[in-house]
Design a protein around this motif. Structure first.
Motif, PDB file in Angstrom:
ATOM      1  N   LEU A 278      16.172 -38.625  56.206  1.00 38.55           N
ATOM      2  CA  LEU A 278      16.800 -37.367  56.609  1.00 38.55           C
ATOM      3  C   LEU A 278      18.225 -37.274  56.067  1.00 38.55           C
ATOM      4  O   LEU A 278      18.663 -36.199  55.621  1.00 38.55           O
ATOM      5  CB  LEU A 278      16.809 -37.257  58.132  1.00 38.55           C
ATOM      6  CG  LEU A 278      15.435 -37.093  58.793  1.00 38.55           C
ATOM      7  CD1 LEU A 278      15.550 -37.189  60.306  1.00 38.55           C
ATOM      8  CD2 LEU A 278      14.793 -35.752  58.399  1.00 38.55           C
ATOM      9  N   PRO A 285      20.466 -36.848  61.374  1.00 39.17           N
ATOM     10  CA  PRO A 285      19.575 -37.350  62.424  1.00 39.17           C
ATOM     11  C   PRO A 285      20.357 -37.849  63.637  1.00 39.17           C
ATOM     12  O   PRO A 285      21.447 -38.412  63.511  1.00 39.17           O
ATOM     13  CB  PRO A 285      18.866 -38.503  61.735  1.00 39.17           C
ATOM     14  CG  PRO A 285      19.868 -39.028  60.762  1.00 39.17           C
ATOM     15  CD  PRO A 285      20.728 -37.868  60.347  1.00 39.17           C
ATOM     16  N   VAL A 313       9.329 -32.281  58.817  1.00 33.60           N
ATOM     17  CA  VAL A 313      10.707 -31.786  58.691  1.00 33.60           C
ATOM     18  C   VAL A 313      11.132 -31.758  57.235  1.00 33.60           C
ATOM     19  O   VAL A 313      11.714 -30.776  56.741  1.00 33.60           O
ATOM     20  CB  VAL A 313      11.663 -32.661  59.528  1.00 33.60           C
ATOM     21  CG1 VAL A 313      13.118 -32.305  59.223  1.00 33.60           C
ATOM     22  CG2 VAL A 313      11.384 -32.482  61.018  1.00 33.60           C
ATOM     23  N   SER A 317      10.782 -27.635  56.899  1.00 32.34           N
ATOM     24  CA  SER A 317      11.677 -27.030  57.872  1.00 32.34           C
ATOM     25  C   SER A 317      12.935 -26.396  57.294  1.00 32.34           C
ATOM     26  O   SER A 317      13.462 -25.450  57.859  1.00 32.34           O
ATOM     27  CB  SER A 317      12.084 -28.084  58.901  1.00 32.34           C
ATOM     28  OG  SER A 317      12.941 -29.045  58.302  1.00 32.34           O
ATOM     29  N   ALA A 319      15.738 -27.752  57.565  1.00 41.32           N
ATOM     30  CA  ALA A 319      16.635 -27.963  58.700  1.00 41.32           C
ATOM     31  C   ALA A 319      17.929 -28.622  58.260  1.00 41.32           C
ATOM     32  O   ALA A 319      18.038 -29.187  57.163  1.00 41.32           O
ATOM     33  CB  ALA A 319      15.935 -28.828  59.747  1.00 41.32           C
ATOM     34  N   CYS A 322      18.146 -32.964  63.033  1.00 45.39           N
ATOM     35  CA  CYS A 322      16.876 -33.370  63.634  1.00 45.39           C
ATOM     36  C   CYS A 322      17.189 -34.400  64.711  1.00 45.39           C
ATOM     37  O   CYS A 322      17.899 -35.384  64.465  1.00 45.39           O
ATOM     38  CB  CYS A 322      15.940 -33.953  62.591  1.00 45.39           C
ATOM     39  SG  CYS A 322      14.316 -34.435  63.227  1.00 45.39           S
ATOM     40  N   THR A 338      12.932 -32.694  67.567  1.00 44.61           N
ATOM     41  CA  THR A 338      13.338 -31.287  67.470  1.00 44.61           C
ATOM     42  C   THR A 338      14.196 -31.092  66.229  1.00 44.61           C
ATOM     43  O   THR A 338      15.102 -31.884  65.964  1.00 44.61           O
ATOM     44  CB  THR A 338      14.146 -30.866  68.709  1.00 44.61           C
ATOM     45  OG1 THR A 338      13.402 -31.192  69.888  1.00 44.61           O
ATOM     46  CG2 THR A 338      14.432 -29.380  68.684  1.00 44.61           C
ATOM     47  N   ASP A 339      13.892 -30.041  65.457  1.00 46.82           N
ATOM     48  CA  ASP A 339      14.742 -29.694  64.312  1.00 46.82           C
ATOM     49  C   ASP A 339      15.219 -28.256  64.467  1.00 46.82           C
ATOM     50  O   ASP A 339      14.694 -27.495  65.302  1.00 46.82           O
ATOM     51  CB  ASP A 339      13.995 -29.899  62.993  1.00 46.82           C
ATOM     52  CG  ASP A 339      12.827 -28.937  62.831  1.00 46.82           C
ATOM     53  OD1 ASP A 339      13.062 -27.732  62.655  1.00 46.82           O
ATOM     54  OD2 ASP A 339      11.657 -29.400  62.857  1.00 46.82           O
TER      55      ASP A 339
END
Length: 405
Positions: A278, A285, A313, A317, A319, A322, A338-339
């Protein structure tokens, strides 16, 4: 030339030996056929001899009765070895006709003609089952004894004839039932073997999906990071390349373990990999963990959940953050991922969408847990897994849950 001819003969001899060995190993004893009961018709030779020598009154009636008995006996026995034909109405009609002919010949002539009672009992043993068999054999034994006492010229004593009549049908029915049971057990064993092969195939395909999907996503993300960093920070780009090599080597090890069926995940390991992947993708993260230590089985399952969630993700996502939250009690543990990304293709209500999430849902259900996945209340996407703190079962048990996957 002679040498090549000798070698060819040796090859042919070896192939013949291999074929014989293969046939020997794959030969399976089948159920007996109706022909095994046909030689018992020789019990009627005494009646035929009396008829041929003229010792039987009304020989035309005796000859027709003997022909009818043999024809009906063969028909009933042949149909009795076919389960579908055995249960048909025609078979019982033929058995009733055979019973009538037997009683008529035995009562009318006595002597050697009484030996048709054991033959009738053999035919009943191929057709009748359960209480009908017991009632039929008892009635036949009593009838044979009564007719023998009435004629007083039986080839054997009445009690011996009655016992032979009863035991003939009982042994025949027992052997046929045993043979049918063995055949059904063999068929069941083959079906179980096919199911085991299918189960292993599904386990392997599912593990490859989970392993390669995540690993390739990480490699792609780190490769993009290395490409972006190379013009500005070569050292950081080389570090990303080193991570790619490490991830690839780890993937090879995991694939080998998946092939042999011994791979067990670890939540801590997956969370460390998630942080690295990530961060390389520009996603921040965060991990929060509380509660008592988890059993290895629960750790392994939650590791699969974390791996699949990170893969989604990275892939879908877009995002920027996360969060992983692990909280539990002495009875249950929950992992929530959860993102804050965008999920335009996500279903409007929580549910299980992709192939990987469906497989995880089946794994967790097999261990007494549950999985929910869907858009979060404030946007983004939420994956929530809940399990017993000490999940029972092994990875092979969880693999069986993917049978419909």
């Amino acid at each position: 030339m002679f040498g090549s001819g000798s070698q060819a003969r040796e090859v042919r001899r070896r192939r013949r030996a291999e074929r014989r060995q293969w046939r020997k190993e794959h030969r399976r004893p089948g159920p007996p056929g109706p022909y095994v009961l046909l030689p018992w018709l020789l019990l009627g030779l005494g009646a035929f001899s009396n008829l041929f020598q003229g010792d039987t009154p009304n020989p035309w009636i005796g000859g027709i009765g003997l022909f009818a008995f043999n024809s009906l006996y063969i028909s009933v026995v042949v149909r009795g070895f076919d389960k579908r034909a055995r249960e048909s109405r025609l078979t019982y009609v033929l058995l009733a006709a055979l019973t009538a002919v037997t009683l008529g010949l035995a009562a009318g002539y006595g002597g050697s003609w009484l030996l048709f009672f054991p033959l009738l009992s053999l035919a009943c043993g191929t057709v009748l089952r359960r209480h009908w068999l017991a009632v039929g054999l008892l009635v036949l034994a009593v009838a044979a004894c009564v007719v023998a006492v009435w004629h007083e010229d039986s080839a054997s004593t009445p009690w011996t004839l009655a016992y032979g009549t009863f035991i003939s049908g009982a042994v025949t029915a027992a052997l046929l039932t045993l043979s049918e049971t063995v055949t059904e057990l063999r068929s069941t064993r083959q079906e179980l073997a096919r199911a085991a092969v299918e189960k292993e195939r599904l386990r392997f395909s599912r593990d490859l999906h989970d392993l390669l999907g995540h690993t390739i996503s990480v490699i792609v993300v780190k490769s993009e990071a290395a490409r972006r960093l190379a013009p500005h920070d070569m050292d950081e780009a080389l570090r990303q390349v080193t991570d790619i090599e490490s991830v690839g080597r780890q993937a090879l090890t995991e694939i080998r373990e998946a092939v042999t069926g011994y791979r067990e995940g670890s939540l801590a390991t997956e969370l460390d990999r998630a942080r690295s992947a990530l961060t390389a993708a520009g996603i921040e993260p965060t991990v929060r963990r509380s509660g008592p230590p988890l059993s290895p089985q629960t750790e392994a399952l939650l590791g699969w959940v974390a791996r699949e969630a990170v893969t989604n993700v990275l892939r879908h996502s877009a995002a920027t953050a996360c969060a992983f939250v692990i909280d539990g009690t002495s009875d249950r543990v929950r992992l929530t991922v959860t993102d804050d990304g965008r999920n335009p293709a996500a279903p409007p209500t929580p549910g299980i969408g992709g192939t990987g999430l469906k497989g995880l849902s089946e794994r967790l259900a097999a261990a007494g847990g549950s999985l929910e996945a869907g858009p979060g209340p404030g946007g983004g996407f939420v994956v929530m897994a809940e399990l017993p703190a000490d999940a029972s079962g092994t990875s092979d048990d969880w693999a069986g849950a993917a049978e419909n996957h």
